[in-house]
Design an enzyme around this catalytic site. Structure first.
Site, PDB file in Angstrom:
ATOM      1  N   ARG A  45       0.843  -1.214   0.000  1.00 37.98           N
ATOM      2  CA  ARG A  45       0.000   0.000   0.000  1.00 37.98           C
ATOM      3  C   ARG A  45       0.869   1.252   0.000  1.00 37.98           C
ATOM      4  O   ARG A  45       0.630   2.202  -0.755  1.00 37.98           O
ATOM      5  CB  ARG A  45      -0.924  -0.011   1.224  1.00 37.98           C
ATOM      6  CG  ARG A  45      -1.770   1.259   1.319  1.00 37.98           C
ATOM      7  CD  ARG A  45      -2.877   1.194   2.366  1.00 37.98           C
ATOM      8  NE  ARG A  45      -2.441   0.579   3.580  1.00 37.98           N
ATOM      9  CZ  ARG A  45      -2.933  -0.569   4.073  1.00 37.98           C
ATOM     10  NH1 ARG A  45      -3.906  -1.184   3.460  1.00 37.98           N
ATOM     11  NH2 ARG A  45      -2.461  -1.082   5.193  1.00 37.98           N
ATOM     12  N   TYR A  96      18.020  10.485  -0.084  1.00 32.37           N
ATOM     13  CA  TYR A  96      19.391  10.953   0.092  1.00 32.37           C
ATOM     14  C   TYR A  96      19.681  11.912  -1.045  1.00 32.37           C
ATOM     15  O   TYR A  96      18.761  12.485  -1.635  1.00 32.37           O
ATOM     16  CB  TYR A  96      20.296   9.705   0.110  1.00 32.37           C
ATOM     17  CG  TYR A  96      21.725   9.943   0.448  1.00 32.37           C
ATOM     18  CD1 TYR A  96      22.087  10.702   1.564  1.00 32.37           C
ATOM     19  CD2 TYR A  96      22.741   9.387  -0.326  1.00 32.37           C
ATOM     20  CE1 TYR A  96      23.419  10.908   1.875  1.00 32.37           C
ATOM     21  CE2 TYR A  96      24.074   9.583  -0.014  1.00 32.37           C
ATOM     22  CZ  TYR A  96      24.406  10.348   1.085  1.00 32.37           C
ATOM     23  OH  TYR A  96      25.726  10.546   1.379  1.00 32.37           O
ATOM     24  N   LYS A 130      21.547  11.002   7.059  1.00 29.92           N
ATOM     25  CA  LYS A 130      22.747  10.165   7.220  1.00 29.92           C
ATOM     26  C   LYS A 130      22.454   9.057   8.233  1.00 29.92           C
ATOM     27  O   LYS A 130      22.915   7.926   8.080  1.00 29.92           O
ATOM     28  CB  LYS A 130      23.938  11.012   7.666  1.00 29.92           C
ATOM     29  CG  LYS A 130      24.419  11.998   6.601  1.00 29.92           C
ATOM     30  CD  LYS A 130      25.407  11.379   5.608  1.00 29.92           C
ATOM     31  CE  LYS A 130      25.743  12.337   4.474  1.00 29.92           C
ATOM     32  NZ  LYS A 130      26.721  11.831   3.531  1.00 29.92           N
ATOM     33  N   GLU A 155      29.176  16.165   9.930  1.00 30.91           N
ATOM     34  CA  GLU A 155      28.698  16.217   8.548  1.00 30.91           C
ATOM     35  C   GLU A 155      28.523  17.656   8.070  1.00 30.91           C
ATOM     36  O   GLU A 155      27.917  18.485   8.772  1.00 30.91           O
ATOM     37  CB  GLU A 155      27.353  15.489   8.450  1.00 30.91           C
ATOM     38  CG  GLU A 155      26.811  15.355   7.034  1.00 30.91           C
ATOM     39  CD  GLU A 155      27.630  14.393   6.146  1.00 30.91           C
ATOM     40  OE1 GLU A 155      28.022  13.328   6.643  1.00 30.91           O
ATOM     41  OE2 GLU A 155      27.882  14.745   4.990  1.00 30.91           O
ATOM     42  N   ASP A 180      32.721  14.073   5.186  1.00 27.23           N
ATOM     43  CA  ASP A 180      33.105  14.763   3.951  1.00 27.23           C
ATOM     44  C   ASP A 180      34.601  14.644   3.699  1.00 27.23           C
ATOM     45  O   ASP A 180      35.041  14.574   2.548  1.00 27.23           O
ATOM     46  CB  ASP A 180      32.684  16.235   4.028  1.00 27.23           C
ATOM     47  CG  ASP A 180      31.192  16.321   4.216  1.00 27.23           C
ATOM     48  OD1 ASP A 180      30.472  16.070   3.253  1.00 27.23           O
ATOM     49  OD2 ASP A 180      30.743  16.560   5.359  1.00 27.23           O
ATOM     50  N   ALA A 220      39.734  22.190  -4.304  1.00 26.44           N
ATOM     51  CA  ALA A 220      40.547  21.705  -3.181  1.00 26.44           C
ATOM     52  C   ALA A 220      39.978  22.204  -1.860  1.00 26.44           C
ATOM     53  O   ALA A 220      40.628  22.902  -1.084  1.00 26.44           O
ATOM     54  CB  ALA A 220      41.990  22.156  -3.362  1.00 26.44           C
ATOM     55  N   ASN A 258      27.949  17.163  -5.645  1.00 28.77           N
ATOM     56  CA  ASN A 258      26.501  16.995  -5.494  1.00 28.77           C
ATOM     57  C   ASN A 258      25.851  18.350  -5.301  1.00 28.77           C
ATOM     58  O   ASN A 258      26.525  19.288  -4.889  1.00 28.77           O
ATOM     59  CB  ASN A 258      26.213  16.126  -4.253  1.00 28.77           C
ATOM     60  CG  ASN A 258      26.681  14.701  -4.448  1.00 28.77           C
ATOM     61  OD1 ASN A 258      26.664  14.191  -5.550  1.00 28.77           O
ATOM     62  ND2 ASN A 258      27.112  14.081  -3.365  1.00 28.77           N
ATOM     63  N   ASN A 311      29.903   7.740  -3.617  1.00 29.96           N
ATOM     64  CA  ASN A 311      29.395   8.606  -2.569  1.00 29.96           C
ATOM     65  C   ASN A 311      29.836   8.021  -1.242  1.00 29.96           C
ATOM     66  O   ASN A 311      29.907   6.792  -1.100  1.00 29.96           O
ATOM     67  CB  ASN A 311      27.857   8.650  -2.652  1.00 29.96           C
ATOM     68  CG  ASN A 311      27.283   9.725  -1.756  1.00 29.96           C
ATOM     69  OD1 ASN A 311      27.293   9.599  -0.548  1.00 29.96           O
ATOM     70  ND2 ASN A 311      26.787  10.787  -2.358  1.00 29.96           N
TER      71      ASN A 311
HETATM   72  N1  LIG Z   1      30.312  12.206  -3.544  1.00 32.14           N
HETATM   73  C1  LIG Z   1      30.585  12.388  -2.284  1.00 32.14           C
HETATM   74  O1  LIG Z   1      30.616  11.452  -1.498  1.00 32.14           O
HETATM   75  C2  LIG Z   1      30.863  13.751  -1.792  1.00 32.14           C
HETATM   76  C3  LIG Z   1      31.338  13.914  -0.507  1.00 32.14           C
HETATM   77  C4  LIG Z   1      31.626  15.190  -0.040  1.00 32.14           C
HETATM   78  C5  LIG Z   1      31.422  16.254  -0.864  1.00 32.14           C
HETATM   79  N2  LIG Z   1      30.914  16.060  -2.103  1.00 32.14           N
HETATM   80  C6  LIG Z   1      30.646  17.173  -2.985  1.00 32.14           C
HETATM   81  O2  LIG Z   1      31.851  17.852  -3.282  1.00 32.14           O
HETATM   82  C7  LIG Z   1      31.566  19.225  -3.455  1.00 32.14           C
HETATM   83  C8  LIG Z   1      32.505  20.026  -2.600  1.00 32.14           C
HETATM   84  O3  LIG Z   1      32.205  19.810  -1.243  1.00 32.14           O
HETATM   85  P1  LIG Z   1      33.142  20.370  -0.108  1.00 32.14           P
HETATM   86  O4  LIG Z   1      32.508  20.005   1.165  1.00 32.14           O
HETATM   87  O5  LIG Z   1      34.547  19.987  -0.359  1.00 32.14           O
HETATM   88  O6  LIG Z   1      32.984  21.939  -0.370  1.00 32.14           O
HETATM   89  P2  LIG Z   1      34.072  23.056  -0.190  1.00 32.14           P
HETATM   90  O7  LIG Z   1      33.390  24.354  -0.306  1.00 32.14           O
HETATM   91  O8  LIG Z   1      34.875  22.777   1.033  1.00 32.14           O
HETATM   92  O9  LIG Z   1      35.043  22.856  -1.458  1.00 32.14           O
HETATM   93  C9  LIG Z   1      34.783  23.303  -2.748  1.00 32.14           C
HETATM   94  C10 LIG Z   1      36.094  23.831  -3.301  1.00 32.14           C
HETATM   95  O10 LIG Z   1      35.943  24.094  -4.677  1.00 32.14           O
HETATM   96  C11 LIG Z   1      36.583  25.325  -4.927  1.00 32.14           C
HETATM   97  N3  LIG Z   1      36.084  25.964  -6.136  1.00 32.14           N
HETATM   98  C12 LIG Z   1      34.954  26.698  -6.289  1.00 32.14           C
HETATM   99  N4  LIG Z   1      34.884  27.189  -7.537  1.00 32.14           N
HETATM  100  C13 LIG Z   1      35.990  26.766  -8.176  1.00 32.14           C
HETATM  101  C14 LIG Z   1      36.492  26.967  -9.486  1.00 32.14           C
HETATM  102  N5  LIG Z   1      35.832  27.704 -10.368  1.00 32.14           N
HETATM  103  N6  LIG Z   1      37.651  26.375  -9.817  1.00 32.14           N
HETATM  104  C15 LIG Z   1      38.321  25.620  -8.922  1.00 32.14           C
HETATM  105  N7  LIG Z   1      37.910  25.420  -7.668  1.00 32.14           N
HETATM  106  C16 LIG Z   1      36.751  25.987  -7.289  1.00 32.14           C
HETATM  107  C17 LIG Z   1      36.309  26.144  -3.697  1.00 32.14           C
HETATM  108  O11 LIG Z   1      37.168  27.252  -3.576  1.00 32.14           O
HETATM  109  C18 LIG Z   1      36.515  25.119  -2.605  1.00 32.14           C
HETATM  110  O12 LIG Z   1      37.851  25.049  -2.186  1.00 32.14           O
HETATM  111  C19 LIG Z   1      30.102  19.407  -3.109  1.00 32.14           C
HETATM  112  O13 LIG Z   1      29.347  19.470  -4.289  1.00 32.14           O
HETATM  113  C20 LIG Z   1      29.757  18.178  -2.331  1.00 32.14           C
HETATM  114  O14 LIG Z   1      28.410  17.806  -2.489  1.00 32.14           O
HETATM  115  C21 LIG Z   1      30.635  14.828  -2.583  1.00 32.14           C
HETATM  116  O1  LIG Z   2      25.852  13.678   1.350  1.00 38.38           O
HETATM  117  C1  LIG Z   2      26.307  13.334   0.253  1.00 38.38           C
HETATM  118  O2  LIG Z   2      25.636  13.025  -0.723  1.00 38.38           O
HETATM  119  C2  LIG Z   2      27.766  13.219   0.078  1.00 38.38           C
HETATM  120  C3  LIG Z   2      28.498  14.206   0.853  1.00 38.38           C
HETATM  121  O3  LIG Z   2      28.462  14.001   2.220  1.00 38.38           O
HETATM  122  C4  LIG Z   2      28.183  15.607   0.480  1.00 38.38           C
HETATM  123  O4  LIG Z   2      28.218  16.455   1.370  1.00 38.38           O
HETATM  124  O5  LIG Z   2      27.919  15.842  -0.688  1.00 38.38           O
HETATM  125 MG   LIG Z   3      28.427  15.705   3.315  1.00 38.25          MG
END
Ligand SMILES: NC(=O)c1ccc[n+]([C@@H]2O[C@H](COP(=O)([O-])OP(=O)(O)OC[C@H]3O[C@@H](n4cnc5c(N)ncnc54)[C@H](O)[C@@H]3O)[C@@H](O)[C@H]2O)c1
Ligand SMILES: O=C(O)C[C@H](O)C(=O)O
Ligand SMILES: [Mg+2]
Length: 607
Positions: free
Chosen positions: A71, A116, A188, A259, A283, A316, A427, A477
């Site tokens: 359901r 998620y 999470k 987180e 992260d 970075a 993401n 992820n």
């Molecule tokens: N797939 C996963 O498991 C996973 C896990 C963690 C984070 N993420 C994703 O990774 C991304 C970053 O997350 P975060 O927590 O590291 O964020 P954050 O803000 O710490 O890092 C992003 C970095 O990208 C840089 N940036 C922005 N614009 C830019 C450009 N034009 N050229 C080069 N660098 C640039 C920023 O200055 C910063 O240092 C998010 O989209 C997040 O959802 C994915």
């Molecule tokens: O939450 C996620 O999907 C992965 C990671 O923790 C993020 O912040 O993007």
């Molecule tokens: Mg996260």
């Protein structure tokens, strides 16, 4: 209290985290029907209907959990879009937890992206508009004095295993979401239950509300959090520290998962607390672990070794540097070289372009990777120039810059390596640096791709034969790995989460990669086998915790098969347990329904 309402000792001679058999309950009537942990709705048995004063409150037909799932699934499908499906599931969680987890369990590949990333991101952005009932613990920086008290309402020393805490500053890739961040803590934790069987009544989602710098929220009359700019500096550190100390004191067994903290705080807080308590930053470490596992699987396909890694990371920040560290440490260990030497195989790019020793304002985390300025040949410092000079075999995106892996960049990469490993991880989906269909098309199906959010398989006329083939793309992820790391840490009651425990987790995931057996298969195991992955990861983490001398749980089996059984036995399953009525006087907190939903149950009269 805890899993105590039935103290059935396991054959391993200890009190397992999750138990089976009758569940003691002191609630009756409508209070019972509105309690998500005990409620069974139409599945209450005739005896339970009699003993718990439910007879007139339910239609007469007694149904099975399977019928309820059927359901609920029909209702779910009738919702017009993913956000509506997400809010439907949230309501279900607030009504009947077993049904919620069972529905998800039975339809996991379909529903994963709805509970998620990416849909949870939409729910978080709309938190103050879709809000119906509170869930989780809201602490705010102006009430530091109340932190201990508010935390204490969630149980006694044995009650909590797993805490997820966020300050809402850097949610997914959608930035500062203030108090709406509570939904990432909840999501999470739902995943820890779903993917690793962590008991849903023994977890605690927390948001530390420090204000928000998100103007849209500050100007939204319906915003539910503190309506002011983020408080930073000493007051912030003091708030976080008060929370961590109170949590440690009240729930000494609990593992703390950080987180989506902002760039300035994520790594700093992790470095501060890691040497002292069992904690984890998803992260930084979760992302690092799963990505390293994907790289290992990719290297297996390309028949390369860690010596061959030439990794470029675009973006970075928290995740990018977390990945760099994990890869660097693995290179150093495998090759028996120093971390400094290993860092030479990794290049970081951020907003100013390639990071060199001359780049201004390098963060502490970025510094080890900054390249000598004179190493840099080109005047250009952008991604394309870096790819041309470095000739990477692995390219990772954690920048939140959509479509930044352009055709030109990808073709440049593919011109110097046979099978480029490309992982656009930002993401939600709309922020991915590239989509799999483009990456495969631009490389004639050669790219080994994994993405931060789920994508459908991609079809194309790739390969020698020119016939249409379907390529399944792995989701890279942190959800592949954090539930198992948490499970292993709490089952072993690890005092700390060490580097070796994380490496063990990586190896656990990597050995399950479908690409090891079939070079056209995804780089990482999918959600359909996620519980099995968690068992392997937990086993590796526990074995490593024992070896490292940080495991405090007694009676952990040495034998691998027994250890797996020990782990599985303690995983919570979404099945109804018979309810046994107990008088409120002297009943446990769990039986009285006082855990997790303190505010909504306390003070209400039983029927
Ligand atoms: N797939 C996963 O498991 C996973 C896990 C963690 C984070 N993420 C994703 O990774 C991304 C970053 O997350 P975060 O927590 O590291 O964020 P954050 O803000 O710490 O890092 C992003 C970095 O990208 C840089 N940036 C922005 N614009 C830019 C450009 N034009 N050229 C080069 N660098 C640039 C920023 O200055 C910063 O240092 C998010 O989209 C997040 O959802 C994915
Ligand atoms: O939450 C996620 O999907 C992965 C990671 O923790 C993020 O912040 O993007
Ligand atoms: Mg996260």
């Amino acid at each position: 209290m805890s899993p105590s309402s039935n103290k059935t000792t396991s054959r391993f001679g200890h009190l397992p985290l999750s138990t089976s058999g009758p569940l003691e309950c002191a609630l009756k009537g409508t209070v019972l029907l509105t309690h998500p942990y005990f409620n069974k709705g139409s599945a209450f048995t005739p005896d339970e209907r009699r003993d718990f004063a439910l007879a007139g409150l339910l239609p007469p037909s007694v149904q099975t959990l399977e019928q309820q799932v059927q359901r609920a699934y029909e209702q779910y499908c009738a919702r017009p879009d993913d956000l509506a499906k997400n809010t439907f599931l949230t309501s279900m969680k607030e009504q009947n937890e077993v049904l919620y987890f069972r529905l998800l369990h039975d339809h996991l590949p379909e529903m994963f992206s709805v509970v998620y990333t990416p849909t949870e991101g939409d729910a978080i952005q709309n938190y103050s508009r879709i809000f119906r009932r509170p869930d989780g613990l809201f602490l705010n920086i102006h009430d530091v004095d109340r932190v201990y008290h508010d935390l204490s309402l969630w149980g006694t020393a044995d009650d909590i295993d797993y805490i997820v805490v966020t300050d809402g500053e850097e949610i997914l890739g959608i930035g500062d979401q203030g108090c709406g961040g509570i939904l990432i803590s909840i999501a999470k934790l739902a995943l820890t239950t779903l993917c690793a069987g962590i008991h849903p009544n023994r977890v605690l989602p927390v948001v530390l509300d420090c204000g928000t710098d998100n103007e849209e929220l500050l100007n939204d009359p319906l915003y539910l959090g503190l309506r002011e700019k983020r408080v930073r500096g000493e007051a912030y550190d003091n708030f976080v520290d008060t929370f961590v100390k109170a949590a440690r004191k009240l729930y000494p067994k609990a593992y703390i998962h950080f987180e989506d903290f902002g760039l300035q705080n994520a790594r700093r807080l992790l470095n501060k607390y890691r040497p002292e308590i069992p904690c984890f930053n998803d992260d930084v470490q979760g992302t690092g672990c799963v990505t390293l596992a994907a790289i290992f699987a990719g290297l297996h396909v390309t028949k390369q070794k860690v010596d061959d890694i030439r990794l470029v990371i675009f973006g970075a920040g928290t995740a990018g540097v977390g990945i760099a560290d994990q890869v660097r440490d693995a290179i150093a260990t495998e090759r028996g070289i120093s971390k400094e030497e290993a860092a030479k195989q990794i290049w970081l790019i951020d907003k100013p372009g390639i990071l060199t020793t001359d780049t201004e304002d390098l963060s502490e985390g970025q510094k080890p990777y900054a390249k000598a300025e004179d190493e840099w040949e080109s005047k250009d410092r952008n991604l394309l120039a870096v790819v041309k000079q470095v000739k990477p075999n692995v390219l990772i995106g954690t920048s939140t810059v959509p479509r930044s892996f352009t055709k030109e960049v990808v073709e440049a990469m593919a011109s110097s390596v046979e099978r480029p490993i490309i992982l656009p991880l930002s993401n939600p989906t709309r922020l991915h640096e590239a989509v799999p269909s483009d990456l495969l098309e631009w490389t004639n199906g050669k790219a080994l791709v994994a993405t931060g959010s789920p994508f459908k398989p991609v079809k194309g006329p790739w390969g020698e034969s020119g016939k249409e083939v379907e390529i399944e793309v792995a989701e890279c992820n942190n959800s592949v790995v954090f539930p198992g790391i948490g499970l292993g840490s709490i089952l072993s009651r690890a005092k700390l989460v060490t580097d070796k425990m994380l490496v063990a987790a990586v190896n656990g995931v990597a050995q399950l990669s479908p690409a090891l057996k079939d070079s056209t298969a995804p780089l990482l195991p999918g959600v359909d086998v996620v519980r099995d992955v968690s068992v392997v990861v937990a086993r590796k983490v526990i074995q490593s915790a024992v070896e490292e001398g940080v495991a405090t749980q007694e009676g952990i089996p040495d034998d691998e098969a027994e250890l797996d059984e020990w782990i599985r036995e303690q995983m919570w399953d979404p099945v109804y347990r018979p309810l046994k009525y107990v008088n409120k006087e002297g009943a446990s907190r769990e039986a009285k329904g006082e855990m997790r939903v303190v505010g909504s149950v306390e003070g209400r009269e039983q029927q």
